[in-house]
Design an enzyme around this catalytic site. Structure first.
Site, short mmCIF file in Angstrom:
data_model
loop_
_atom_site.label_atom_id
_atom_site.label_comp_id
_atom_site.label_asym_id
_atom_site.label_seq_id
_atom_site.Cartn_x
_atom_site.Cartn_y
_atom_site.Cartn_z
N ASP A 224 5.11 -4.51 -1.92
CA ASP A 224 5.15 -3.97 -3.63
C ASP A 224 4.04 -5.93 -4.49
O ASP A 224 3.28 -6.02 -3.73
CB ASP A 224 6.11 -4.08 -4.73
CG ASP A 224 6.17 -3.16 -5.30
OD1 ASP A 224 5.07 -3.40 -6.16
OD2 ASP A 224 6.98 -2.29 -5.48
N HIS A 247 0.63 -4.89 -3.23
CA HIS A 247 0.10 -4.23 -4.45
C HIS A 247 -0.72 -4.62 -5.31
O HIS A 247 -1.04 -4.68 -6.18
CB HIS A 247 1.12 -3.49 -4.88
CG HIS A 247 1.56 -2.79 -3.84
ND1 HIS A 247 2.94 -1.59 -4.81
CD2 HIS A 247 1.56 -2.42 -2.93
CE1 HIS A 247 3.23 -1.06 -4.07
NE2 HIS A 247 2.19 -0.60 -2.91
#
Length: 340
Positions: A224, A247
């Site tokens: 993430d 991310h």
């Protein structure tokens, strides 16, 4: 040397030695082994009570020096969950885990917060590895099974001040690796965060409702956001961070609820991102809630094989299901500077 000067020098030397001896005497150590921890059984025996007992003794001390909790090197210690709470009587408490590994229960930790420092002031954490052993939970969530428990966050710093984390490795967390919430004056330095790119919701460092946070010299690979800053984050410095997979470095998401407050004075410099989904991202929900993101500066950022280098998304809606469509959301970024 004149006799009087020699006498003064001798007195000064005596006082210096006395001060050093007093400082050494005032520095107390609390070894978790002495409180019943077992570090040589491959992480089988739960040592949570021993860790908390060693902390309680160090926290309750009244010596003017640093009280140090020692987790001996070379051991693997199972800790089901531990909350290290203050305020402390000790002037400062250090937790030295250099060379030690602390592991979570498997297959699921069964708790939302694993290791927590709460209401502390003047605490340092040095070295060591936190192994969240999150693979089973990742598999459960990827399979979309209805019985998956909430993801466990590995390390949480909550309602605390003047906390330093240095040389820590966090790997395979079931959820967020390091959370800083409702805190001030927190530094996270020389830290490694490691999880596969397909590990869901495993943010590296997550900052919320906190001010004066520094993240420096961190290597973060996860599934993430490498670093995420949400409501109430202010005066945050992110410097010399290597990110990938993941991310990217994100502000938000913001604007999901009316009470969310602004994000201010965020500086990212000297970061390197490689193989990430996004680079530098600001994401807000398209809801009728007020808010602002101000004083953002990006400089000296290098990106390689990044799908979306810079993203400002005011229609954030993961999964693209039942997405809100209200026109008003947090105000666009102001006072931003880019030097990627």
């Amino acid at each position: 040397m004149p006799r009087r000067a020699h006498a003064h020098a001798a007195v000064a030397a005596h006082l210096l030695v006395s001060a050093f001896v007093a400082a050494v005497a005032a520095t107390a150590t609390y070894n978790v082994i002495d409180y019943g921890a077992v570090g040589d059984d491959g992480g089988v025996t739960d040592s949570a009570a021993a860790f908390e007992a060693a902390w309680a003794a160090a926290c309750a001390g009244d010596a003017p020096g640093v009280a140090t909790v020692v987790v001996p090197a070379g051991g693997m210690y199972l800790v089901s969950r531990a909350r290290f709470a203050g305020p402390c009587r000790s002037a400062a408490v250090a937790v030295n885990m250099t060379g030690a590994t602390v592991v979570a229960p498997v297959p699921y930790a069964g708790v939302q917060l694993w290791i927590v420092f709460q209401d502390v002031d003047g605490v340092s954490v040095a070295g060591g590895t936190l192994d969240g052993r999150g693979r089973a939970l990742w598999a459960c969530r990827r399979a979309r099974r209805p019985d998956c428990p909430p993801a466990t966050r590995s390390l949480t710093i909550y309602r605390s001040r003047n906390v330093a984390v240095r040389g820590l490795t966090s790997r395979y967390s079931a959820g967020i690796h390091i959370t800083v919430q409702a805190s001030a004056g927190v530094s996270i330095v020389d830290t490694v965060v490691s999880a596969p790119g397909r590990s869901p919701n495993t943010d590296g460092i997550h900052i919320k409702q906190s001010t004066g946070v520094t993240v420096r010299n961190a290597v973060i690979g996860t599934g993430d956001d490498c670093v995420s800053m949400v409501e109430g984050s202010s005066d945050v410095l992110i410097e010399a961070v290597t990110c990938g997979p993941g991310h990217g470095i994100s502000i938000g998401s913001l604007g999901d609820t009316p009470e969310q407050v602004a994000v201010r004075n965020i500086t990212v410099k000297g970061a390197a991102l490689a193989g990430t989904t996004n680079g530098l991202r600001i994401k807000t929900w398209a809801k009728a809630n007020a808010g602002a993101v101000t004083g953002v500066a990006f400089s000296g950022v290098v990106m390689r094989n990044v799908s979306n280098p810079i993203v400002i998304d005011q229609n954030y809606c993961p999964g693209n299901a039942s997405c809100p469509t209200e026109a008003r959301g947090p105000e666009p970024v102001t006072s931003s500077r880019h030097g990627c």
